[in-house]
Design a protein around this motif. Structure first.
Motif, mmCIF file in Angstrom:
data_model
loop_
_atom_site.group_PDB
_atom_site.id
_atom_site.type_symbol
_atom_site.label_atom_id
_atom_site.label_comp_id
_atom_site.label_asym_id
_atom_site.label_seq_id
_atom_site.Cartn_x
_atom_site.Cartn_y
_atom_site.Cartn_z
ATOM 1 N N ARG A 135 -5.371 -20.757 2.513
ATOM 2 C CA ARG A 135 -4.239 -20.338 1.750
ATOM 3 C C ARG A 135 -4.550 -19.487 0.825
ATOM 4 O O ARG A 135 -4.073 -18.514 0.369
ATOM 5 N N ARG A 136 -5.261 -20.247 -0.061
ATOM 6 C CA ARG A 136 -5.776 -19.505 -1.398
ATOM 7 C C ARG A 136 -6.366 -18.285 -1.382
ATOM 8 O O ARG A 136 -5.971 -17.254 -1.893
ATOM 9 N N ILE A 137 -7.485 -18.016 -0.319
ATOM 10 C CA ILE A 137 -7.742 -16.943 -0.339
ATOM 11 C C ILE A 137 -6.717 -15.779 0.440
ATOM 12 O O ILE A 137 -6.765 -14.649 0.024
ATOM 13 N N PHE A 138 -5.964 -16.341 1.290
ATOM 14 C CA PHE A 138 -5.061 -15.524 1.976
ATOM 15 C C PHE A 138 -3.937 -14.819 1.013
ATOM 16 O O PHE A 138 -3.569 -13.636 1.124
ATOM 17 N N LEU A 139 -3.659 -15.829 -0.116
ATOM 18 C CA LEU A 139 -2.749 -15.259 -1.064
ATOM 19 C C LEU A 139 -3.494 -14.447 -2.053
ATOM 20 O O LEU A 139 -2.803 -13.269 -2.402
ATOM 21 N N LEU A 140 -4.785 -14.682 -2.183
ATOM 22 C CA LEU A 140 -5.417 -13.695 -3.071
ATOM 23 C C LEU A 140 -5.602 -12.340 -2.436
ATOM 24 O O LEU A 140 -5.321 -11.192 -2.962
ATOM 25 N N GLY A 141 -5.962 -12.266 -0.994
ATOM 26 C CA GLY A 141 -5.700 -10.951 -0.410
ATOM 27 C C GLY A 141 -4.466 -10.260 -0.242
ATOM 28 O O GLY A 141 -4.390 -9.033 -0.489
ATOM 29 N N VAL A 142 -3.614 -10.970 -0.070
ATOM 30 C CA VAL A 142 -2.210 -10.410 -0.318
ATOM 31 C C VAL A 142 -1.994 -9.758 -1.599
ATOM 32 O O VAL A 142 -1.437 -8.438 -1.563
ATOM 33 N N GLY A 143 -2.080 -10.503 -2.628
ATOM 34 C CA GLY A 143 -1.990 -9.777 -3.935
ATOM 35 C C GLY A 143 -2.704 -8.653 -4.180
ATOM 36 O O GLY A 143 -2.374 -7.859 -4.629
ATOM 37 N N TRP A 144 -4.079 -8.698 -3.899
ATOM 38 C CA TRP A 144 -5.152 -7.869 -4.087
ATOM 39 C C TRP A 144 -4.577 -6.484 -3.131
ATOM 40 O O TRP A 144 -4.627 -5.224 -3.650
ATOM 41 N N PHE A 145 -4.429 -6.695 -1.836
ATOM 42 C CA PHE A 145 -4.212 -5.542 -1.222
ATOM 43 C C PHE A 145 -2.683 -4.819 -1.479
ATOM 44 O O PHE A 145 -2.496 -3.364 -1.676
ATOM 45 N N THR A 146 -1.933 -5.666 -1.976
ATOM 46 C CA THR A 146 -0.566 -4.879 -2.470
ATOM 47 C C THR A 146 -0.763 -4.092 -3.746
ATOM 48 O O THR A 146 -0.141 -3.221 -3.980
ATOM 49 N N GLY A 147 -1.582 -4.778 -4.770
ATOM 50 C CA GLY A 147 -1.796 -4.045 -5.971
ATOM 51 C C GLY A 147 -2.527 -2.786 -5.812
ATOM 52 O O GLY A 147 -2.090 -1.622 -6.423
ATOM 53 N N ALA A 148 -3.385 -2.819 -4.775
ATOM 54 C CA ALA A 148 -4.130 -1.558 -4.375
ATOM 55 C C ALA A 148 -3.247 -0.750 -3.803
ATOM 56 O O ALA A 148 -3.311 0.716 -3.942
ATOM 57 N N SER A 149 -2.226 -1.083 -2.932
ATOM 58 C CA SER A 149 -1.185 -0.139 -2.095
ATOM 59 C C SER A 149 -0.426 0.458 -3.473
ATOM 60 O O SER A 149 -0.131 1.743 -3.126
ATOM 61 N N VAL A 150 0.136 -0.267 -4.263
ATOM 62 C CA VAL A 150 0.641 0.320 -5.475
ATOM 63 C C VAL A 150 -0.253 1.516 -6.010
ATOM 64 O O VAL A 150 0.277 2.549 -6.238
ATOM 65 N N LEU A 151 -1.318 1.425 -6.455
ATOM 66 C CA LEU A 151 -2.169 2.312 -6.977
ATOM 67 C C LEU A 151 -2.299 3.637 -6.005
ATOM 68 O O LEU A 151 -2.299 4.643 -6.520
ATOM 69 N N CYS A 152 -2.538 3.126 -4.681
ATOM 70 C CA CYS A 152 -2.332 4.220 -3.666
ATOM 71 C C CYS A 152 -1.150 5.281 -3.960
ATOM 72 O O CYS A 152 -1.103 6.574 -3.797
ATOM 73 N N GLY A 153 -0.078 4.547 -3.816
ATOM 74 C CA GLY A 153 1.193 4.976 -3.845
ATOM 75 C C GLY A 153 1.559 6.115 -5.140
ATOM 76 O O GLY A 153 2.216 6.984 -5.141
ATOM 77 N N LEU A 154 0.740 5.648 -6.259
ATOM 78 C CA LEU A 154 1.055 6.310 -7.390
ATOM 79 C C LEU A 154 -0.113 7.100 -7.909
ATOM 80 O O LEU A 154 -0.198 7.793 -8.932
ATOM 81 N N ALA A 155 -1.093 7.483 -6.735
ATOM 82 C CA ALA A 155 -2.186 8.211 -7.093
ATOM 83 C C ALA A 155 -1.753 9.555 -7.587
ATOM 84 O O ALA A 155 -1.323 10.510 -6.582
ATOM 85 N N PRO A 156 -2.358 10.262 -8.672
ATOM 86 C CA PRO A 156 -2.248 11.572 -9.165
ATOM 87 C C PRO A 156 -3.155 12.522 -8.487
ATOM 88 O O PRO A 156 -3.191 13.857 -8.707
ATOM 89 N N THR A 157 -4.312 11.939 -7.940
ATOM 90 C CA THR A 157 -5.404 12.770 -7.661
ATOM 91 C C THR A 157 -6.157 12.412 -6.588
ATOM 92 O O THR A 157 -5.886 10.981 -6.167
ATOM 93 N N ILE A 158 -6.802 12.968 -5.784
ATOM 94 C CA ILE A 158 -7.441 12.425 -4.449
ATOM 95 C C ILE A 158 -8.620 11.447 -4.951
ATOM 96 O O ILE A 158 -8.592 10.627 -4.129
ATOM 97 N N GLU A 159 -9.156 11.583 -6.191
ATOM 98 C CA GLU A 159 -10.067 10.350 -6.432
ATOM 99 C C GLU A 159 -9.670 9.196 -6.779
ATOM 100 O O GLU A 159 -9.991 8.163 -6.251
ATOM 101 N N TRP A 160 -8.261 9.294 -7.413
ATOM 102 C CA TRP A 160 -7.748 8.242 -7.762
ATOM 103 C C TRP A 160 -7.444 7.281 -6.191
ATOM 104 O O TRP A 160 -7.366 6.170 -6.136
#
Length: 488
Positions: free
Chosen positions: A82-107
């Motif tokens: 459960r601990r690693i699962f929750l870490l993965g969910v939080g990590w994946f979601t944070g990265a998804s936000v970064l994807c959605g806000l990406a100003p450049t292809i490198e980002w």
């Protein structure tokens, strides 16, 4: 395997909440694995990307997911699923936000790499949590519900993603993960019990006294070196294949990257052999000739699938003039065939053995590729797209369930988890290498994905390559697979 004090029942609120959490979390990863291909023309135009940028957008995610998924499973076994699962969910979601806000292809590429790490942390834990948390009488139904509903999320992904792209923006295919993740986190924190494997880190075959002496040494020892070398090997080869078009095959950056990839891959093999039973990828698995053949087969078949999903979405939108939604709907028949036909294909393979389905399936899929290769400008769906999509879907339906069952049947029961993870990584690696290599092999230029005439020529050549990969897979099955007998 450490079990909760009171096993969950499917009819109880905790059982339903646990099932909801793992299905939604897995669905996020599966959805983002499929829907990004539909968005490629739009994010390419918005972020002014070249072909290599689109390749890295797909491959950045596949690279880290394939490289770290086995490590993610091991972390869950050791520190708590459960601990690693929750870490993965939080990590994946944070990265998804970064994807959605990406100003450049490198980002966006960097965010996709991070997203793959999050997926590698949460994906193995999803099924392991169901296995560890539910009462034996309900475990089969819980896993069946997980399989069916995550399959539905995969089927709906291109449709929902296409609608979001057309109605709003490609950015929403990533930002929609935020509300889903909030539901997952609330349900997981409230209902999912913690579990871990008390034997994690122990060397198989060691005696009880050896276990006791090694526990303290091994509890915090992970095969991090193996995971990093595996990732570096894949990254080096991928970089060389993608960037060879820009720098030239004999240029210093490409040659260095290729050498790094080859050396890291060789070092990975040596490290895994040295670690033995505590390796991320136990060498003992590959004493089974059948297991080795099946994973080679997996690379071929899923490389063809990866090539199709990358090129078809671009061809339908850039050349045939389909919208993102229409592109998502165009591929729906193959997913429906997989959902409906896979249980029947699995039952057939159980009755007659896996060799025939695993041979015939790729041949049928190869015919589908040959039919799809004719898609051109303003292609009518029912005559130029549907026949090829349907045949490809039928071919994959004959492959998926028999392949999974054969992989698990090829090794001893104690290796079932790592065998499944290895095969999953092989499928991701196949798609990764295909997306890296095919644009180079078919001569697609840096901006060629946006030039209809050039891309059509590249698409048709890619369909021939994909058909060839399928036929290589069929030959492997016909010549080397004799049955699903356990060999280790």
């Amino acid at each position: 395997m450490s079990q909760p004090a009171v096993p969950l029942r499917l009819h109880g609120p905790a059982g339903r909440g646990t099932l909801l959490a793992v299905i939604l979390a897995s669905g996020m990863v599966f959805l983002d694995s499929t829907v990004v291909n539909v968005a490629l023309p739009h994010l390419g135009a918005d972020l002014h990307s070249d072909t290599a940028g689109l390749q890295w957008t797909v491959n950045g995610f596949l690279l880290t997911l394939a490289a770290f998924v086995l490590l993610g499973g091991g972390l869950g076994d050791r520190f708590g699923r459960r601990r690693i699962f929750l870490l993965g969910v939080g990590w994946f979601t944070g990265a998804s936000v970064l994807c959605g806000l990406a100003p450049t292809i490198e980002w966006l590429i960097i965010a996709r790499v991070l997203q793959g790490v999050g997926g590698a942390l949460l994906t193995p834990g999803s099924l392991a949590l169901l296995q560890a948390s539910f009462h034996p009488d309900d475990r089969g139904r819980a896993i069946g519900a997980w399989s069916g509903l995550t399959g539905v999320s995969t089927a709906l992904g291109p449709f929902v993603g296409g609608w979001l792209i057309d109605a709003l923006s490609w950015r929403w295919i990533f930002l929609m993960n935020v509300p889903l993740a909030l539901v997952v986190l609330v349900a997981a924190l409230r209902w999912i019990p913690e579990s871990r494997n008390p034997d994690a880190g122990r060397t198989p075959g060691a005696g009880a006294g050896q276990h006791h002496r090694r526990d303290r040494r091994d509890r915090h020892r992970f095969d991090l070196a193996g995971a990093l070398l595996g990732a570096l090997g894949l990254a080096g080869v991928t970089y060389a294949l993608i960037e060879a078009r820009q720098y030239g095959g004999g240029s210093v950056p490409v040659v260095v990257a290729a050498l790094v990839g080859v050396v890291a891959s060789a070092a990975f093999v040596l490290v895994e052999r040295r670690r033995g039973g505590t390796a991320m990828l136990p060498p003992e698995l590959f004493r089974s000739r059948l297991f080795s053949v099946l994973n080679g087969y997996t690379v071929m078949v899923y490389a063809a699938l990866g090539g199709l999903t990358f090129f078809l979405a671009l061809q339908l939108q850039t050349v045939a003039g389909y919208s993102a939604l229409a592109t998502g709907l165009a591929t729906l028949p193959m997913t429906i065939l997989l959902l409906v036909g896979s249980p029947r294909a699995g039952a057939l393979a159980t009755r007659i053995g896996p060799r025939l389905p695993l041979t015939v399936g790729p041949v049928v899929a190869a015919v589908g590729f040959l039919l799809l290769h004719g898609i051109d400008e303003n292609a009518p769906y029912w005559t130029e797209v549907f026949p090829g999509v349907a045949l490809f879907g039928l071919g994959m339906t004959l492959v998926v369930a028999p392949l999974t069952a054969s992989v698990l049947g090829a090794v001893a029961d104690r290796f079932a988890g790592v065998a499944s993870g290895t095969n999953n990584a092989a499928s991701r690696a196949g798609g990764l290498l295909a997306v890296a290599a095919l644009p180079l092999l078919v001569g697609l230029s840096e901006r060629g994905y946006d030039v209809p005439a050039e891309f059509t020529a590249a698409f048709r050549a890619a369909m021939y390559w994909c058909a060839g990969l399928m036929l290589v897979g069929a030959a492997l099955a016909a010549l080397l697979i004799r049955g699903a007998t356990r060999e280790s």
